[in-house]
Design a protein around this motif. Structure first.
Motif, PDB file in Angstrom:
ATOM      1  N   GLN A  66      24.738  43.806  44.958  1.00 35.25           N
ATOM      2  CA  GLN A  66      25.255  45.003  45.627  1.00 35.25           C
ATOM      3  C   GLN A  66      24.499  45.213  46.939  1.00 35.25           C
ATOM      4  OE1 GLN A  66      24.796  48.567  43.334  1.00 35.25           O
ATOM      5  NE2 GLN A  66      25.741  49.875  44.875  1.00 35.25           N
ATOM      6  N   GLN A 107      23.054  47.180  49.983  1.00 28.38           N
ATOM      7  CA  GLN A 107      22.607  48.543  50.269  1.00 28.38           C
ATOM      8  C   GLN A 107      21.890  48.578  51.608  1.00 28.38           C
ATOM      9  OE1 GLN A 107      20.234  49.752  46.759  1.00 28.38           O
ATOM     10  NE2 GLN A 107      21.780  51.330  46.440  1.00 28.38           N
ATOM     11  N   VAL A 160      19.401  51.335  53.437  1.00 29.84           N
ATOM     12  CA  VAL A 160      18.658  52.557  53.134  1.00 29.84           C
ATOM     13  C   VAL A 160      17.863  52.968  54.369  1.00 29.84           C
ATOM     14  CG1 VAL A 160      16.940  53.648  51.661  1.00 29.84           C
ATOM     15  CG2 VAL A 160      18.507  51.943  50.706  1.00 29.84           C
ATOM     16  N   CYS A 214      15.873  51.049  58.746  1.00 31.47           N
ATOM     17  CA  CYS A 214      17.017  50.774  57.880  1.00 31.47           C
ATOM     18  C   CYS A 214      16.749  49.450  57.187  1.00 31.47           C
ATOM     19  CB  CYS A 214      18.297  50.703  58.690  1.00 31.47           C
ATOM     20  SG  CYS A 214      19.723  50.103  57.755  1.00 31.47           S
ATOM     21  N   ALA A 265      17.834  46.657  54.542  1.00 35.25           N
ATOM     22  CA  ALA A 265      19.010  46.122  53.878  1.00 35.25           C
ATOM     23  C   ALA A 265      18.601  45.293  52.669  1.00 35.25           C
ATOM     24  CB  ALA A 265      19.813  45.257  54.839  1.00 35.25           C
ATOM     25  N   SER A 266      19.427  45.354  51.661  1.00 36.60           N
ATOM     26  CA  SER A 266      19.209  44.540  50.468  1.00 36.60           C
ATOM     27  C   SER A 266      20.549  44.078  49.932  1.00 36.60           C
ATOM     28  CB  SER A 266      18.452  45.334  49.402  1.00 36.60           C
ATOM     29  OG  SER A 266      19.197  46.469  49.001  1.00 36.60           O
ATOM     30  N   GLY A 267      20.529  43.046  49.108  1.00 39.06           N
ATOM     31  CA  GLY A 267      21.755  42.530  48.524  1.00 39.06           C
ATOM     32  C   GLY A 267      22.344  41.354  49.285  1.00 39.06           C
ATOM     33  N   TYR A 321      22.907  57.302  60.715  1.00 43.97           N
ATOM     34  CA  TYR A 321      23.402  56.300  59.781  1.00 43.97           C
ATOM     35  C   TYR A 321      23.209  54.894  60.336  1.00 43.97           C
ATOM     36  CZ  TYR A 321      25.756  60.284  57.646  1.00 43.97           C
ATOM     37  OH  TYR A 321      26.021  61.488  57.052  1.00 43.97           O
ATOM     38  N   TYR A 371      29.353  47.934  56.245  1.00 45.63           N
ATOM     39  CA  TYR A 371      28.350  48.499  55.354  1.00 45.63           C
ATOM     40  C   TYR A 371      27.663  49.665  56.059  1.00 45.63           C
ATOM     41  CZ  TYR A 371      28.956  43.869  53.266  1.00 45.63           C
ATOM     42  OH  TYR A 371      29.488  42.727  52.726  1.00 45.63           O
ATOM     43  N   GLY A 382      24.715  53.001  55.474  1.00 41.02           N
ATOM     44  CA  GLY A 382      23.731  53.711  54.680  1.00 41.02           C
ATOM     45  C   GLY A 382      24.182  55.131  54.417  1.00 41.02           C
ATOM     46  N   ARG A 383      23.375  55.855  53.654  1.00 33.56           N
ATOM     47  CA  ARG A 383      23.705  57.241  53.323  1.00 33.56           C
ATOM     48  C   ARG A 383      23.209  58.226  54.368  1.00 33.56           C
ATOM     49  NH1 ARG A 383      23.219  58.223  46.797  1.00 33.56           N
ATOM     50  NH2 ARG A 383      24.798  56.692  46.183  1.00 33.56           N
TER      51      ARG A 383
END
Length: 130
Positions: free
Chosen positions: A1, A3, A5, A22, A24-26, A95, A119, A121-122
């Motif tokens: 997944q 993400q 963040v 920021c 990133a992962s996944g 964001y 993609y 982020g929140r």
């Protein structure tokens, strides 16, 4: 997944500085354009800055040019936004966004569009007091 963040937001006085990150992962985004957008209450999301895959090409909204600096560390899969001389008008949620397309040509009309990015982020809140 996948993400994204964001971190580093906060409350700062006018003229102050913040550095957003920021992570990133996944998947890796070392071949992809990444960007920052922001959205203030009651307003549409607006472009702030973008950076190409190797960091050579960057672009800024006129409102932040000369005050903000975008950078990236592909080894850490992270993009940064250094914000200096902050103004109350910079108050917004910020964001991070990443493009799925590898080695996309860094065309201004494309990298400034929310539609380019797959993609998101929140967000992290930045509040600048006068």
């Amino acid at each position: 997944q996948v993400q994204l963040v964001e971190s580093g937001g906060g409350l700062v006085q006018a003229g102050g500085s913040l550095r957003l990150s920021c992570a990133a992962s996944g998947r890796t985004f070392s071949s992809n354009v990444m960007a920052w957008f922001r959205q203030a209450p009651g307003k549409e999301r607006e472009f702030v800055s973008a950076i190409n895959w190797n960091g050579i090409n960057t672009y800024y909204a006129d409102s932040v040019k000369g005050r903000f600096a975008i950078s990236r560390d592909n080894a850490k899969n992270t993009v940064y936004l250094q914000m200096n001389n902050l103004k109350p008008d910079d108050t917004a949620s910020y964001y991070c966004a990443a493009d799925r397309t590898a080695f996309r040509p860094f065309t201004i009309v494309v990298v400034t569009s929310t539609a380019t990015y797959n993609y998101w982020g929140r967000g992290t809140q930045v509040t600048v007091s006068s």
